[in-house]
Design an enzyme around this catalytic site. Structure first.
Site, PDB file in Angstrom:
ATOM      1  N   HIS A 189     -28.769  -8.408  12.325  1.00 62.39           N
ATOM      2  CA  HIS A 189     -28.422  -8.469  11.003  1.00 62.39           C
ATOM      3  C   HIS A 189     -27.312  -8.086  10.514  1.00 62.39           C
ATOM      4  CE1 HIS A 189     -32.065 -11.037  11.124  1.00 62.39           C
ATOM      5  NE2 HIS A 189     -32.761  -9.685  12.515  1.00 62.39           N
ATOM      6  N   ASP A 236     -38.657 -11.796  20.117  1.00 58.67           N
ATOM      7  CA  ASP A 236     -39.350 -12.539  19.488  1.00 58.67           C
ATOM      8  C   ASP A 236     -39.483 -13.897  19.331  1.00 58.67           C
ATOM      9  OD1 ASP A 236     -36.694 -12.629  18.403  1.00 58.67           O
ATOM     10  OD2 ASP A 236     -36.959 -11.429  16.684  1.00 58.67           O
TER      11      ASP A 236
HETATM   12 ZN   LIG Z   1     -35.348 -11.181  15.664  1.00 59.23          ZN
END
Ligand SMILES: [Zn+2]
Ligand SMILES: [Zn+2]
Lengths: 559, 437
Positions: free
Chosen positions: B112, B240
């Site tokens: 990110h 995830d």
């Molecule tokens: Zn993630």
């Protein structure tokens, strides 16, 4: 007085030590077909004209278990293995019968699925009827929850299986494959070792000597005969440990050091970190079985005084890795490093003319005169050791680390000294000093170093305590402990408990108790968070009675 | 003893002494159970699997990718430098031929993190894959690299960094941004004028199962890779997507991750997210390792796994098929589409808002890319944070032409100090980095 005995491939050596002095020694040839006889005869000779009442303890480094593994003179073993999900356990098949059970314990020690006791009954009945009596029971994560191993053992007991080795008792460290192999080896060498242990015990009793008998382990510590008889796998490969402990006995070492045992065919390399022998990270490997048996780090290379020397196609000198008979100075047929050292006047045996001849054979191929050739070989001998030691150190110093602190600050081994023992040790010490640029010491009585090392070794023990305050369970597999705790259990309490357990676990045998020998080697406590709340602590403590000597040999050898 | 069919290097660095906060998903405990499982399975004993320790990424390594404000030393903690260093070590192990493949199981993650860094977003400060990729290019030459981001969240940082670089094919498959942080990653985000179509997003609907992920792989990703022919394939391996992950809504499995890595056959994998630390990570990491090493992973299953748990609806299956075919056609027609969009333009300008959720900072950016016929084009970013900081970042791309190089330096020199809090010039042609306050 303490007796130390070392069983080597050719000789059995024994010593009596008292207050840092070697009182007497004895030596016999090794009879490979009857190790007990060789050992007992050596002891009898040593004990001649001694006051038997003043002997406090005897420490034996034997090759009984090692030979049983290597020579395959073993009991057939039935393996009961429960793996749960993961790598297919059939990759780790060993033993004569294997039963795969379908239960599962997860990484936190929770029972996910019970095993089928019906299957255990069915297979046990079948296997025992075939005359197989030894069994090993291993479940994945049994070090976190031993209940399945224990329950399976209890079923097997009723069928008359004996011995029954449970994986969790052998080591608290993780590694399901190693646990399988270690448990297998323990059951398979059981009879060989017990035949020996009964014989040696009786022999002492018949002589009217009733003293603790300890067996040396690969980690440089000892284990009382009674426990060694239950866990004979703990006594494998103690030879290199005897040699390392022997080196320690002769010198007062607190720094990092290189230990070399230079023999006729091989050179064994070990290390000290701050004066303490370095251990292998997981466990020792024997006959291609990686185990969970703690061991002193020891790497053997095919280089010794009698190694055969050749010149390869590229015109390079190659020393070893094989021995092809004795040096030419002793009427051998192949030039050896010993011949070179005889020519250089560094060794004093055999026929120097023949040694010169050996150097001429090699020298002629390279257009170098025999004396120069001898120098080159001598140099190369040192170079090979240096190269190997440096590559091992590089490997050791890059061992895996798991915290930022360790990555930034973990100790690197930087040897300050070399201790060399063995026939050519004195002769090669100069070139080693030149290559490594650190001092190289050779003890005077190195030929009995192993027996001295065995004599002065201490009882060692390691335990792994794990507490999970969310599951409310505490486990110390080596001591068979798996019990409930409450959620106030803390790291401090765990450390205290670990130390108390170490003392308790060894107190009956631990004649040399010294609180300084007890140490916590690893400790951690993780907050367990589920959702957004702390649900418990995951506490891990590793504690040991560390390998070491009860005393050193005093006098001229002290450095 | 087991022997790996493909030699695999592992950088396993759980950073047991670092956390964002005691109850944060990115906490000390995160890889504890993974370590236990790997140790208990005997992974580190497998012949052909070798462990490497991370190195520590340097300021120069970071400045090849980022513009840290106020600077690298102030903004990037040791933990993140080590995590990036772990990825670098994994890459080196492969490129030095110490091993065939490698997997960096490191934390904290990085995907990110955008080019400009004011702080922590989505648990990331620096983009560990990008730092690794640029290190590879610096040391081993300008390789064509494909990054397949299999984390459940859109790899928005990696997209930002490689937006205009067609030597880096970036494919992110993730849970649809309308339903999850960071809210981006739609299929029309295709890249800048210099690399249009080389940024592909595959936004998958919540509850996508094993079937859906593998469909995307077989029918979209693998065919595109076949055509792109990268020198190196990197799996940005977030975990995830797992059915037990507490912060996402997908239905992927350890078996699925194993299959994905077997088929994708990445040269390097780098752990990203994944916060089901007990029920998923130990099994997924085991599955990925075995798959990458060419070993059997068919018995690696979660304790509570049942096929029903991870099956997906007919509707999802249909949706994914259509999605894949749309994205594939974007890929196929990328040149024509680019032509339509960028023809006769001198600059392409985008305005973006970037929220640093972990640190609570809002950034507004104007990104201006020169449409250049001789190179991928000079990039000029003007950034403003809600803390009052104003930055100017000039990027000369690796293939920068003389004209773009000169323009970049000229702009850096002539921009007056007072107008911005900091002015940066990243010259990728000469591997230089300048900044002034
Ligand atoms: Zn993630
Ligand atoms: Zn240009």
């Amino acid at each position: 007085m303490i007796i130390g005995l070392d069983t080597g491939g050719t000789h059995v050596d024994a010593v009596i030590v008292e207050d840092g002095k070697i009182i007497d020694t004895a030596k016999k040839n090794t009879n490979k077909d009857n190790l007990f006889i060789s050992i007992w005869e050596t002891l009898e000779e040593l004990l001649k004209n001694k006051n038997l009442n003043s002997i406090k303890k005897v420490n034996l480094s034997t090759t009984i278990s090692t030979n049983a593994v290597i020579e395959g003179k073993n009991n057939p073993v039935a393996m009961f293995i429960e793996s749960g999900p993961g790598i297919d356990p059939s990759n780790f098949t060993c033993g004569d019968y294997t039963v795969f059970l379908n239960g599962y314990i997860d990484h936190r020690g929770r029972e996910i699925k019970p095993f089928s006791s019906e299957l255990v009954h069915k297979e046990a009945k079948k296997i025992i009827s075939k005359g197989v009596k030894a069994a090993s029971v291993v479940t994945k994560f049994s070090t976190r929850n031993l209940s399945h191993e224990l329950a399976i053992k209890n079923i097997l007991k009723d069928y008359g299986f004996s011995p029954i080795t449970m994986g969790h008792k052998l080591s608290g460290n993780l590694s399901f494959p190693r646990r399988i192999y270690t448990a297998y080896l323990n059951s398979t060498v059981y009879n060989s070792f017990n035949n020996f242990s009964i014989a040696i015990k009786n022999a002492f009793i018949n002589k009217g000597i009733n003293i603790p008998i300890h067996i040396l382990k690969a980690d440089g510590g000892t284990l009382e005969l009674e426990n060694a008889s239950i866990y004979p796998v703990q006594t494998i490969l103690s030879g290199p440990a005897a040699s390392v402990m022997g080196c320690l006995a002769f010198f007062n070492l607190n720094s990092d050091a290189i230990l070399l045992d230079i023999g006729g065919t091989t050179t064994d390399i070990s290390f000290l970190a701050d004066g303490v022998p370095l251990l292998v990270p997981n466990g020792i490997t024997i006959s291609n079985y990686p185990t969970l048996i703690r061991s002193i780090y020891n790497v053997s290379i095919g280089l010794g005084g009698d190694s055969a020397i050749k010149v390869n196609e590229k015109g390079e000198i190659v020393i070893g890795p094989k021995r092809q008979g004795p040096p030419m100075a002793l009427d051998g047929l192949t030039p050896t490093p010993s011949d070179a050292m005889i020519v250089l006047g560094k060794l004093n045996f055999g026929n120097r003319k023949k040694a010169l001849e050996a150097m001429k054979i090699i020298g002629d191929k390279l257009n170098i005169n025999p004396e120069e050739m001898a120098k080159k070989i001598y140099d190369k001998f040192g170079e090979i050791i240096k190269h190997k030691v440096f590559s091992l150190l590089k490997e050791i110093n890059s061992k895996p680390v798991y915290t930022i602190h360790e990555l930034l600050y973990s100790k690197k081994i930087k040897p300050k000294k070399i201790i060399a023992i063995g026939g050519p040790a004195k002769a090669v010490s100069h070139i080693l000093e030149e290559k490594f640029r650190i001092p190289c010491k050779v003890p005077k009585n190195y030929d009995i170093a192993n027996a001295v090392g065995a004599a002065l070794a201490k009882r060692t023990f390691e335990i792994n305590l794990m507490a999970d305050t969310e599951c409310k369970k505490l486990s110390v597999p080596e001591m068979g402990i798996y019990k409930n705790i409450d959620n106030s259990y803390s790291l401090d309490k765990a450390k205290k408990d670990a130390i108390e357990l170490l003392i308790e676990g060894t107190k009956d045998f631990y004649v040399d108790y010294n609180p300084d020998d007890i140490e916590i080697t690893e400790e951690s406590s993780f907050n367990m968070v589920r959702g957004f709340f702390t649900s418990g602590k995951n506490i891990r403590v590793k504690a040991q009675i560390k390998p070491g000597l009860i005393q050193r040999i005093g006098g001229i050898n002290n450095a | 003893m087991l022997k790996a069919k493909k030699r695999l290097g592992l950088v396993f660095f759980p950073a047991f002494d670092w956390q964002i906060s005691p109850t944060h998903p990115e906490r000390e405990e995160r890889l504890l159970y993974t370590m236990d499982q790997l140790k208990e399975e005997g992974i580190f004993d497998i012949d052909g699997i070798e462990l490497f320790n991370p190195v520590i990424a340097t300021e120069k390594d970071i400045n090849r990718v980022h513009f840290c404000y106020p600077d690298v030393n102030t903004k990037v903690p040791k933990s993140h430098l080590i995590s990036a260093g772990g990825a670098i070590r994994a890459a080196e192990a492969v490129l030095n031929n110490e091993t065939e493949k490698s997997f960096a199981i490191v934390r904290p993650p990085g995907h990110h993190a955008h080019r400009i860094v004011y702080g922590d977003r989505g648990f990331c400060i620096i983009n560990i894959e990008a730092v690794m990729v640029e290190y590879i290019r610096k040391k081993y030459g300008n390789k064509k690299i494909a990054i397949i981001d299999t984390d459940c969240h859109h790899g928005d940082g990696t997209q930002d960094i490689y937006w205009n670089d067609k030597d880096t094919l970036f494919i992110s498959l993730h849970q649809d941004g309308r339903t999850l942080f960071p809210g981006s990653g739609f299929q029309d985000e295709l890249g800048g004028p210099g690399a249009f179509g080389y940024n592909l997003n595959i936004p998958l609907p919540p509850n996508t199962g094993e079937e859906g992920f593998l469909y995307v792989l077989d029918n979209l990703i693998l065919p595109i890779l076949e055509e792109y022919k990268p020198d190196i394939i990197i799996n940005s391996a977030g975990q995830d997507n797992h059915y037990t992950d507490p912060i996402t809504n997908m239905n992927f499995t350890a078996q699925g991750y194993g299959k994905l890595n077997e088929k994708l056959n990445p040269d390097i994998a780098v752990l990203e997210g994944g916060y089901s630390i007990e029920g998923a990570l130990p099994y997924i990491n085991l599955g990925i390792i075995l798959a990458m090493a060419g070993l059997d992973y068919s018995k690696v299953k979660e304790p509570d796994y049942t096929p029903e748990k991870v099956s997906q609806s007919e509707e999802i299956t249909k949706y994914i098929k259509r999605l894949c075919s749309d994205i594939y056609s974007n890929w196929k027609n990328r040149e024509a589409l680019a032509e339509k969009l960028f023809k006769d333009k001198e600059y392409v300008i985008r305005n973006k808002r970037i929220y640093y959720d972990t640190d609570g900072i809002m950034e507004n950016q104007e990104e201006k890319i020169k449409v250049c016929s001789s190179c991928s084009g000079l990039i000029i970013i003007k950034s403003k944070s809600d803390r009052g900081d104003k930055l100017l970042a000039i990027i000369i791309p690796r293939d920068g032409c003389d004209s773009c190089i000169n323009k970049g330096y000229e702009l850096y020199k002539t921009t007056q100090k007072g107008k911005f809090s900091k002015i940066y010039l990243q010259d990728k042609v000469n591997d230089e980095f300048f900044s002034k306050i």
